[in-house]
Design a protein around this motif. Structure first.
Motif, PDB file in Angstrom:
ATOM      1  N   VAL A 109       0.826  -1.202   0.000  1.00 56.90           N
ATOM      2  CA  VAL A 109       0.000   0.000   0.000  1.00 56.90           C
ATOM      3  C   VAL A 109       0.863   1.257   0.000  1.00 56.90           C
ATOM      4  CG1 VAL A 109      -1.930  -1.110   1.156  1.00 56.90           C
ATOM      5  CG2 VAL A 109      -0.142  -0.022   2.525  1.00 56.90           C
ATOM      6  N   THR A 110       0.232   2.358  -0.372  1.00 60.46           N
ATOM      7  CA  THR A 110       0.915   3.647  -0.377  1.00 60.46           C
ATOM      8  C   THR A 110       1.241   4.067   1.048  1.00 60.46           C
ATOM      9  OG1 THR A 110      -0.306   4.293  -2.343  1.00 60.46           O
ATOM     10  CG2 THR A 110       0.711   6.062  -1.073  1.00 60.46           C
ATOM     11  N   GLN A 111       2.444   4.541   1.254  1.00 57.94           N
ATOM     12  CA  GLN A 111       2.861   5.059   2.549  1.00 57.94           C
ATOM     13  C   GLN A 111       2.701   6.579   2.555  1.00 57.94           C
ATOM     14  OE1 GLN A 111       4.280   3.386   5.409  1.00 57.94           O
ATOM     15  NE2 GLN A 111       3.424   1.576   4.416  1.00 57.94           N
ATOM     16  N   GLN A 112       2.105   7.102   3.619  1.00 60.33           N
ATOM     17  CA  GLN A 112       1.991   8.540   3.786  1.00 60.33           C
ATOM     18  C   GLN A 112       2.782   8.964   5.015  1.00 60.33           C
ATOM     19  OE1 GLN A 112      -2.614   8.704   3.018  1.00 60.33           O
ATOM     20  NE2 GLN A 112      -1.759  10.688   2.555  1.00 60.33           N
ATOM     21  N   SER A 113       3.277  10.177   4.992  1.00 61.49           N
ATOM     22  CA  SER A 113       4.061  10.672   6.123  1.00 61.49           C
ATOM     23  C   SER A 113       3.320  11.803   6.813  1.00 61.49           C
ATOM     24  CB  SER A 113       5.433  11.153   5.659  1.00 61.49           C
ATOM     25  OG  SER A 113       5.301  12.291   4.817  1.00 61.49           O
ATOM     26  N   PHE A 114       3.587  11.946   8.096  1.00 61.52           N
ATOM     27  CA  PHE A 114       3.078  13.092   8.852  1.00 61.52           C
ATOM     28  C   PHE A 114       4.107  13.466   9.904  1.00 61.52           C
ATOM     29  CE2 PHE A 114       1.470   9.406  11.172  1.00 61.52           C
ATOM     30  CZ  PHE A 114       1.663   9.744  12.511  1.00 61.52           C
ATOM     31  N   THR A 115       4.141  14.750  10.234  1.00 61.39           N
ATOM     32  CA  THR A 115       5.119  15.263  11.186  1.00 61.39           C
ATOM     33  C   THR A 115       4.399  16.011  12.297  1.00 61.39           C
ATOM     34  OG1 THR A 115       6.826  15.490   9.487  1.00 61.39           O
ATOM     35  CG2 THR A 115       7.118  16.764  11.517  1.00 61.39           C
ATOM     36  N   ILE A 116       4.667  15.616  13.533  1.00 64.08           N
ATOM     37  CA  ILE A 116       4.125  16.283  14.713  1.00 64.08           C
ATOM     38  C   ILE A 116       5.277  16.987  15.425  1.00 64.08           C
ATOM     39  CG2 ILE A 116       2.930  15.993  16.907  1.00 64.08           C
ATOM     40  CD1 ILE A 116       1.222  15.402  14.430  1.00 64.08           C
ATOM     41  N   PRO A 117       5.286  18.316  15.461  1.00 68.93           N
ATOM     42  CA  PRO A 117       6.372  19.051  16.134  1.00 68.93           C
ATOM     43  C   PRO A 117       6.279  18.925  17.654  1.00 68.93           C
ATOM     44  CG  PRO A 117       5.166  20.439  14.563  1.00 68.93           C
ATOM     45  CD  PRO A 117       4.345  19.217  14.793  1.00 68.93           C
ATOM     46  N   GLU A 118       7.402  19.136  18.319  1.00 71.50           N
ATOM     47  CA  GLU A 118       7.414  19.188  19.778  1.00 71.50           C
ATOM     48  C   GLU A 118       6.539  20.353  20.257  1.00 71.50           C
ATOM     49  OE1 GLU A 118      10.055  19.090  17.884  1.00 71.50           O
ATOM     50  OE2 GLU A 118      11.376  17.444  18.493  1.00 71.50           O
ATOM     51  N   GLY A 119       5.823  20.124  21.337  1.00 70.19           N
ATOM     52  CA  GLY A 119       5.037  21.200  21.932  1.00 70.19           C
ATOM     53  C   GLY A 119       3.612  21.305  21.442  1.00 70.19           C
ATOM     54  N   TRP A 120       3.192  20.415  20.568  1.00 64.59           N
ATOM     55  CA  TRP A 120       1.802  20.438  20.118  1.00 64.59           C
ATOM     56  C   TRP A 120       0.910  19.719  21.120  1.00 64.59           C
ATOM     57  CZ3 TRP A 120       0.715  19.452  14.216  1.00 64.59           C
ATOM     58  CH2 TRP A 120       1.047  20.612  13.501  1.00 64.59           C
ATOM     59  N   SER A 121      -0.280  20.248  21.317  1.00 67.49           N
ATOM     60  CA  SER A 121      -1.289  19.564  22.120  1.00 67.49           C
ATOM     61  C   SER A 121      -2.046  18.586  21.238  1.00 67.49           C
ATOM     62  CB  SER A 121      -2.270  20.568  22.722  1.00 67.49           C
ATOM     63  OG  SER A 121      -3.064  21.147  21.702  1.00 67.49           O
TER      64      SER A 121
END
Length: 362
Positions: A119-131
Motif C-alpha cells: 500500500v501507499t505510505q503517507q508521512s506526517f510530522t508532529i512538532p514538539e510542543g503540540w497539544s
C-alpha cells in the motif's frame, strides 16, 4: 495420374491451421491486454494513479475499478489472470488499502502489488510542543480524517496495552493521552486511521521516551509528573541552550512551593494563544482554573503538550541554579532573575524596548 490428398489429412490440416490461428490470436490478445498501457517512450510520463481497495472488495470489482481508471486494458483479462495464474492457489487474497499504481505497470505487476498489500505510505510530522487538539486539527487539514475522530480515538486507548499510561483523565475536557503522543515524523500505510496513528505515536513514546525515565536512578518525579513538567518546559523553551535552565527554574519553584506561573498553562486552560501584540491579560491569569499555574501552586492536573526528547531529558537533569524567574524577550531568549524585583525590572525593560520599536501612529 496424380495421387489424391487423403480427405482425413486435409480436414486435419485445415483444423490445425484454424486452431493455430485462434491460438495465435488469443495469445496476441493476451499479450496486448496484460502489457503496460504506457509504451516505453511514455513510461516516464505515466503519472501515479491512486486506487482505493475497500475491505471485502472482490477480485472482479478490483478489475473493473482498474479498467475504469485506465490502469489495465481489460477487466476480462484481469478476471482470467486472477483465475488461471498462481493467485488462485496462493494463500491470502487481494489486500485492502490505497495503492499508487501507474499505466507503466503490466497487469501482472499491478495484481502482485495489490495481492501482497504494498500500500501507499503517507508521512506526517508532529512538532514538539503540540497539544492533542492541535494534532487533531492538523490531521483534518491534511485530509486524513476529521479532528473529532482523532480525539475520540485518543479516549479509547486500552490501558491493558499501555499499562504505564495514566489511569484516568484529569477532567472530561482534556484528553488523557496529552503528553504521551510522541512528536516525530512518521510513515504510515494509507488509508490513515486515527487509531493506527495513535498506536504508532504511543509505541514511539514507549521506545524512545520511556527508557529515559526508567534508566534514571533517582526518580524525584513520577512518570506522570515528569511528562507534565517536561511539557511545560517544552512550551516555554525556544532556544535549545536555555532548556535545562528553564527546567531548573521550575524545579526551584516546585521545591519552594511557589506557583509555576507559566503562561502556556493559562493558554492551554482557556484555549488562547498569546502573541507579542496580544499578551495574556491580567483577568486571564487571575481566572480560576485547575491548569492555571499562576493561581495554583505545583503542577497542573496533567501535561499540556507533547514534549520532545530534549525537554524530557532536561526535566530529569535541570540546571543547578538559583534563578526563580524568567521573562521572554522578543527573540526567543529569556532574561533570568533571582528576585522578584529583578524580574519586574526585566519585564519593564523588555516592555519599554517593545514600545520603542513599534511604528509611530502619528
Amino acid at each position: 495420374m496424380a495421387k489424391r490428398f487423403p480427405k482425413g489429412l486435409l480436414f486435419f490440416a485445415i483444423a490445425l491451421a484454424l486452431v493455430g490461428t485462434a491460438t495465435w490470436q488469443t495469445w496476441n490478445w493476451w499479450l496486448t491486454t496484460t502489457a503496460p498501457i504506457a509504451s516505453s517512450s511514455t513510461q516516464a510520463e505515466a503519472k501515479p494513479i491512486n486506487l482505493r481497495v475497500s475491505p471485502g472488495t472482490s477480485a472482479q470489482e478490483i478489475g473493473q475499478d482498474l479498467a475504469a481508471l485506465g490502469l489495465i486494458r481489460s477487466a476480462t483479462a484481469w478476471s482470467l489472470w486472477t483465475r488461471w495464474t498462481s493467485f488462485q492457489d496462493a494463500q491470502g487474497g487481494f489486500q485492502a488499502g490505497t495503492y499508487q499504481l501507474s499505466k507503466a505497470q503490466s497487469l501482472p505487476e499491478i495484481a502482485s502489488t495489490i495481492w501482497t498489500g504494498k500500500v501507499t505510505q503517507q508521512s506526517f510530522t508532529i512538532p514538539e510542543g503540540w497539544s492533542i487538539r492541535e494534532m487533531a486539527q492538523y490531521f483534518e487539514q491534511q485530509g486524513f480524517f476529521p479532528a473529532k475522530d482523532f480525539l475520540a480515538a485518543a479516549d479509547q486507548v486500552s490501558l491493558a496495552q499501555y499499562p504505564w499510561l495514566p489511569a484516568t483523565s484529569p477532567t472530561s475536557e482534556f484528553p488523557r493521552l496529552e503528553g504521551y503522543l510522541f512528536p516525530d515524523t512518521y510513515q504510515i500505510a494509507s488509508p490513515v486511521q486515527p487509531d493506527a496513528v495513535i498506536k504508532q505515536m504511543l509505541d514511539r513514546f514507549e521506545q524512545v521516551a520511556l527508557p529515559i525515565y526508567q534508566q534514571q536512578k533517582e526518580k524525584n518525579l513520577t512518570l506522570a509528573q515528569w511528562v507534565n513538567l517536561a511539557s511545560i518546559v517544552e512550551t516555554e523553551a525556544v532556544v535549545p541552550e536555555e532548556r535545562n535552565r528553564i527546567a531548573g527554574v521550575f524545579t526551584n519553584r516546585l521545591n519552594k512551593g511557589m506557583p509555576l506561573a507559566s503562561d502556556p498553562t493559562v493558554e492551554y486552560a482557556f484555549g488562547i494563544k498569546q502573541t507579542p501584540d496580544r499578551p495574556l491579560l491580567y483577568r486571564e491569569v487571575e481566572t480560576p482554573h485547575p491548569y492555571n499555574t499562576y493561581i495554583n501552586p505545583g503542577l497542573p492536573p496533567a501535561a499540556i503538550a507533547s514534549p520532545g526528547k530534549a525537554s524530557l531529558e532536561a526535566t530529569l537533569n535541570p540546571e543547578n541554579t538559583d534563578y526563580l524567574y524568567f521573562v521572554a524577550r522578543y527573540d526567543g531568549t529569556h532574561v533570568f532573575s533571582r528576585t522578584l524585583a529583578q524580574h519586574q525590572s526585566a519585564q519593564n525593560a523588555i516592555h519599554d524596548q517593545r514600545d520603542a520599536t513599534k511604528p509611530s501612529t502619528q
